[in-house]
Design a protein around this motif. Structure first.
Motif, short mmCIF file in Angstrom:
data_model
loop_
_atom_site.label_atom_id
_atom_site.label_comp_id
_atom_site.label_asym_id
_atom_site.label_seq_id
_atom_site.Cartn_x
_atom_site.Cartn_y
_atom_site.Cartn_z
N ASP A 94 48.00 36.32 33.55
CA ASP A 94 48.01 36.14 32.12
C ASP A 94 47.48 34.85 31.55
O ASP A 94 47.18 34.64 30.23
N ASP A 95 47.30 33.89 32.41
CA ASP A 95 46.98 32.46 31.66
C ASP A 95 45.61 32.11 32.06
O ASP A 95 45.11 30.87 31.94
N PHE A 96 44.85 33.06 32.56
CA PHE A 96 43.18 32.79 32.83
C PHE A 96 42.41 33.89 32.12
O PHE A 96 42.79 34.88 32.11
N GLU A 97 41.20 33.56 32.07
CA GLU A 97 40.07 34.51 31.75
C GLU A 97 39.43 34.59 32.99
O GLU A 97 39.33 33.77 33.75
N TYR A 98 38.90 35.84 33.34
CA TYR A 98 38.38 36.18 34.69
C TYR A 98 36.84 36.30 34.54
O TYR A 98 36.40 36.99 33.73
N LEU A 99 36.06 35.50 35.06
CA LEU A 99 34.71 35.41 34.78
C LEU A 99 33.72 36.00 35.79
O LEU A 99 32.72 36.19 35.52
N GLY A 100 34.30 36.46 37.05
CA GLY A 100 33.55 36.83 38.00
C GLY A 100 33.88 36.23 39.45
O GLY A 100 34.09 35.02 39.45
N MET A 101 33.64 37.18 40.47
CA MET A 101 33.69 36.61 41.60
C MET A 101 32.24 36.01 42.34
O MET A 101 31.24 36.88 41.96
N VAL A 102 32.36 35.40 43.36
CA VAL A 102 31.24 34.88 43.96
C VAL A 102 30.90 35.11 45.32
O VAL A 102 29.74 35.76 45.57
N ASN A 103 31.79 35.05 46.19
CA ASN A 103 31.40 35.49 47.56
C ASN A 103 32.78 35.72 48.55
O ASN A 103 33.89 35.66 47.96
N GLU A 104 32.51 36.39 49.45
CA GLU A 104 33.42 36.30 50.27
C GLU A 104 33.16 35.58 51.82
O GLU A 104 32.03 35.70 52.47
N GLY A 133 30.61 45.45 41.49
CA GLY A 133 31.15 45.37 40.45
C GLY A 133 32.21 44.30 39.79
O GLY A 133 32.27 43.70 38.87
N ARG A 134 32.65 43.50 41.20
CA ARG A 134 33.48 42.15 41.02
C ARG A 134 32.84 41.11 40.46
O ARG A 134 33.48 40.19 40.14
N VAL A 135 31.40 41.33 40.30
CA VAL A 135 30.73 40.17 39.68
C VAL A 135 31.09 40.01 38.03
O VAL A 135 30.81 39.06 37.52
N ASN A 136 31.77 41.23 37.70
CA ASN A 136 32.27 41.09 36.36
C ASN A 136 33.76 40.83 36.20
O ASN A 136 34.60 41.19 37.03
N GLY A 137 34.09 40.23 34.89
CA GLY A 137 35.40 39.77 34.90
C GLY A 137 36.30 40.76 35.02
O GLY A 137 37.45 40.60 35.76
N ALA A 138 36.20 41.96 34.52
CA ALA A 138 37.34 42.98 34.61
C ALA A 138 37.67 43.55 35.95
O ALA A 138 38.94 43.57 36.06
#
Ligand code: ASP
Length: 323
Positions: free
Chosen positions: A108-118, A293-298
């Motif tokens: 709830d306390d963050f905006e998700y901007l996208g993932m980078v790597n594994e 798709g995890r490069v996108n926030g949602a």
């Protein structure tokens, strides 16, 4: 008079536009671990490729301690203006189960901007450790029960999660030594002050290559292709069936950051992670840049939620928590 008023309002309009122009000052990426460690390395690599598409100078601020939760708290409570963002790893998903008094709500306390790597992890030991292979290590651990020190970056860190799963699979308890990040922990491991550590390949590859530490196994179910790591067996192969820990990183902004600012950062982030130089630097350290798709926030947020649900019960079963 009329002309003067018109000029005045034009001037204030221009000032307003300049203020609204994001970014117009340096952007800080908070790394919730000490400098020189794997998360720090990912952040510094990312900053190189993000600077241009974002159009801003990027400052890295290391806020280590409490397994990454201090740095995450700092960003959750920062001004939601796009000038303070967080680069964090799997700890975003493990800390809710570990900390009873977490100062933020992960979803709830963050905006998700996208993932980078594994990034896979490796099980490594101090240079003087007599074991030269994983089976020899297990024998040494059996023979030294009660005397083994395992370094990590605090409860909730990737190194903690890996060590926790490793100890419970082997049924051998080790004394954990927490650091503000595995950068300083690596220094102590190389110096022989601690015996073992499980850490991301982004921190261990060059030390393994240089023969500065002993390497025993990798934590993913597939062997790695990076030359220095290719000969290492997987823990799954070594009898820990299903052992699979891969550390993902993502970028977060404080909740309620304006949408236009979020769009600007996530677009720049996607450009940065497609930069062939960034991909090359990451691959050389055993990391795989996210392309799905995890490069996108949602999608990133959905994934973190799934990871919270995946790791929560595992951690609770191991009976670990902190205040
Ligand atoms: N990523 C490391 C860990 O979770 C800490 C660090 O980046 O220093 O253990």
């Amino acid at each position: 008079m009329k002309k003067k008023l018109l000029l005045l309002s034009l001037a204030s309009l221009t000032a307003g536009a300049a203020l609204a122009e994001y970014p117009d000052k340096p952007v800080t990426i908070v790394v919730p671990f000490a400098a020189g460690g794997p998360t720090d390395k990912v952040a510094r690599d990312l900053a190189e490729s993000l600077r241009k598409p974002l159009g801003a100078t990027i400052v890295i601020e290391n806020v280590g301690g409490a397994g990454g939760t201090l740095g995450a708290t700092k960003v959750a409570k920062a001004a939601p203006d796009g000038y303070t963002v967080l680069l964090h790893h799997i700890g975003m998903a493990t800390s809710p189960a570990l900390y009873r008094n977490l100062q933020y709500k992960t979803l709830d306390d963050f905006e998700y901007l996208g993932m980078v790597n594994e990034v896979p992890m490796t099980l490594i030991g101090k240079p003087g450790l007599p074991a030269n292979s994983y089976p020899e290590l297990v024998k040494w651990l059996e023979a030294n029960k009660g005397k083994i020190n395992l370094a990590n970056a605090g409860l909730g860190a990737a190194s903690h999660l890996c060590g926790l799963l490793f100890q419970s699979a082997l049924k051998i308890d080790m004394t954990t030594v927490p650091y503000k990040g595995t950068g300083p922990a690596m220094t102590d491991l190389m110096g022989g002050q601690v015996d073992l550590m499980c850490d991301q390949t982004t921190n261990t590859t060059s030390q393994i290559e240089g023969g500065k530490v002993k390497a025993y196994a990798v934590t993913t179910t597939k062997r790695l292709t990076t030359p220095a790591l290719a000969k290492l067996p997987t823990l799954d192969e070594m009898g820990m069936k299903g052992f699979n820990v891969s550390i993902w990183h993502g970028v977060y902004a404080p909740k309620n950051t304006p949408k236009a600012v979020l769009d600007k950062i996530s677009t720049a982030l996607r450009t940065a992670i497609r930069d062939p130089e960034f991909i090359k630097r990451q691959e050389a350290l055993g990391a795989v840049v996210v392309t799905d798709g995890r490069v996108n926030g949602a999608e990133h947020k959905k994934f973190v939620e799934a990871e919270i649900n995946k790791w929560g019960p595992v951690i609770k079963a191991a009976g670990q928590y902190a205040d």
